[in-house]
Enzyme design. Structure first.
Site, PDB file in Angstrom:
ATOM      1  N   GLU A  65     -18.065 -21.293 106.429  1.00 47.38           N
ATOM      2  CA  GLU A  65     -19.239 -20.783 106.548  1.00 47.38           C
ATOM      3  C   GLU A  65     -20.036 -20.487 104.973  1.00 47.38           C
ATOM      4  O   GLU A  65     -19.279 -19.915 104.333  1.00 47.38           O
ATOM      5  CB  GLU A  65     -19.391 -19.315 107.046  1.00 47.38           C
ATOM      6  N   GLU A  90     -20.038 -16.785  99.885  1.00 44.12           N
ATOM      7  CA  GLU A  90     -21.299 -15.882  99.604  1.00 44.12           C
ATOM      8  C   GLU A  90     -21.249 -15.327  98.047  1.00 44.12           C
ATOM      9  O   GLU A  90     -20.192 -15.033  97.707  1.00 44.12           O
ATOM     10  CB  GLU A  90     -21.245 -14.728 100.517  1.00 44.12           C
ATOM     11  N   ASP A 117     -20.614 -20.215  93.971  1.00 41.22           N
ATOM     12  CA  ASP A 117     -21.363 -21.009  94.527  1.00 41.22           C
ATOM     13  C   ASP A 117     -20.659 -22.071  95.322  1.00 41.22           C
ATOM     14  O   ASP A 117     -19.449 -22.635  94.897  1.00 41.22           O
ATOM     15  CB  ASP A 117     -22.042 -21.918  93.304  1.00 41.22           C
ATOM     16  N   ASP A 139     -31.619 -19.520 102.608  1.00 44.84           N
ATOM     17  CA  ASP A 139     -33.054 -19.415 102.043  1.00 44.84           C
ATOM     18  C   ASP A 139     -34.156 -20.702 101.868  1.00 44.84           C
ATOM     19  O   ASP A 139     -33.562 -21.608 101.668  1.00 44.84           O
ATOM     20  CB  ASP A 139     -32.602 -19.004 100.503  1.00 44.84           C
ATOM     21  N   LYS A 143     -41.697 -22.415  98.366  1.00 47.44           N
ATOM     22  CA  LYS A 143     -42.596 -23.252  97.314  1.00 47.44           C
ATOM     23  C   LYS A 143     -42.265 -24.464  97.184  1.00 47.44           C
ATOM     24  O   LYS A 143     -40.982 -24.504  96.758  1.00 47.44           O
ATOM     25  CB  LYS A 143     -42.761 -22.460  95.808  1.00 47.44           C
ATOM     26  N   ARG A 214     -27.623 -11.020 110.838  1.00 48.48           N
ATOM     27  CA  ARG A 214     -28.621  -9.968 110.396  1.00 48.48           C
ATOM     28  C   ARG A 214     -29.923 -10.704 110.205  1.00 48.48           C
ATOM     29  O   ARG A 214     -30.769 -10.259 110.825  1.00 48.48           O
ATOM     30  CB  ARG A 214     -28.195  -9.445 109.048  1.00 48.48           C
ATOM     31  N   TYR A 215     -29.774 -11.977 109.639  1.00 44.12           N
ATOM     32  CA  TYR A 215     -31.047 -12.689 109.408  1.00 44.12           C
ATOM     33  C   TYR A 215     -31.875 -13.011 110.710  1.00 44.12           C
ATOM     34  O   TYR A 215     -32.889 -12.830 111.003  1.00 44.12           O
ATOM     35  CB  TYR A 215     -31.148 -13.826 108.557  1.00 44.12           C
ATOM     36  N   GLU A 216     -30.973 -13.362 111.864  1.00 44.07           N
ATOM     37  CA  GLU A 216     -31.650 -13.823 113.145  1.00 44.07           C
ATOM     38  C   GLU A 216     -32.291 -12.515 113.672  1.00 44.07           C
ATOM     39  O   GLU A 216     -33.388 -12.518 114.077  1.00 44.07           O
ATOM     40  CB  GLU A 216     -30.416 -14.286 113.962  1.00 44.07           C
TER      41      GLU A 216
END
Ligand SMILES: C[S@@+](CC[C@H](N)C(=O)[O-])C[C@H]1O[C@@H](n2cnc3c(N)ncnc32)[C@H](O)[C@@H]1O
Length: 237
Positions: A65, A90, A117, A139, A143, A214-216
């Site tokens: 992941e 992460e 990374d 993310d 832009k 959490r983002y979902e």
């Protein structure tokens, strides 16, 4: 001087955002100091032992992941699939601490964590070594001038195609319409991947074996509808 994989990270454009958020509370700092060393994976260890050799028990398969955030999905997959070895990547310290909380509660031993990374992990893993890869709510870098920082790029998919075994699954999710188009264009153009959706429900509904992140939850609470993409690594000819 001997050059080691840990000592010599390649210089690259930064893809990720910040590494630190709010100051950690004392209990969180303790978790980081005490629990992280048990799970932390160094690039030297990964290079020396290979992905199947870094777990206490040889796993049936290895899943990766990238950008696990608070680690809800990583921890739940590890608890639900004790015969699988999970590598989580992460860089965000506050997320890593939350993940440690979940994993410690579940007492899972089939997780290793890289705190750098994810591209360094991708550099070191051997070909056809992964059975599943998750990149959930990466993310979106909204832009246009930042689009080159998006994790899902042709270059990443090329590397994943090398690292994934025949028939392995790549799972992507996003709540960002432009990034969804971007992901789909790159993934469906790629000769190594087949999108498994046969109808709208296949990408609008999260499959049962795909725990919520959490983002979902945040996206849904804010009225956005996430998309869930499952892609199969085609067999090599
Ligand atoms: C928008 S968050 C989503 C977190 C989680 N997947 C979720 O759905 O709740 C994206 C995460 O990816 C991490 N990330 C971004 N680029 C990364 C990279 N190159 N290597 C490791 N982590 C990365 C960020 O630190 C961030 O925590």
């Amino acid at each position: 001087m001997t050059e080691t994989t840990d000592a010599a990270p390649p210089r690259r454009d930064r893809l990720h955002g910040r590494r630190r958020g709010h100051k950690l509370r004392a209990a969180q700092q303790r978790l980081l100091d005490e629990a992280l060393p048990q799970l932390k994976l160094s690039m030297d260890e990964l290079a020396a032992k290979g992905p199947a050799g870094i777990f206490p028990k040889p796993p049936r398969a290895v899943w990766l992941e990238i950008g696990f955030g608070g680690g809800e999905h990583l921890a739940a997959q590890a608890a639900n699939n004790p015969d699988i070895g999970l590598i989580g990547c992460e860089v965000f310290e506050n997320g890593i601490v939350q993940m440690l909380g979940h994993v410690t509660r579940d007492s899972s031993t089939n997780i290793r964590v890289a705190t750098e990374d994810a591209r360094r992990v991708l550099d070191i893993l051997p070909p056809a070594s992964l059975d599943r890869v998750f990149i959930l709510f990466p993310d979106p870098w909204r832009k246009t001038r930042h689009h080159k920082r998006r994790l899902v790029q042709a270059e990443t998919l090329d590397r994943l195609a090398e690292l994934m075994a025949d028939g392995a699954e790549l799972r992507l999710a996003t709540d960002h319409v432009d990034y969804l188009r971007w992901m789909l264009a790159r993934a469906t153009d790629h000769p190594a991947f087949e999108w498994l959706a046969r109808g709208p429900a296949d990408w609008r509904e999260r499959p049962e074996d795909w725990p919520q992140t959490r983002y979902e939850a945040k996206a849904i609470a804010q009225g956005r509808r996430p998309a869930f993409l499952r892609l199969k690594r085609r067999p090599r000819i």
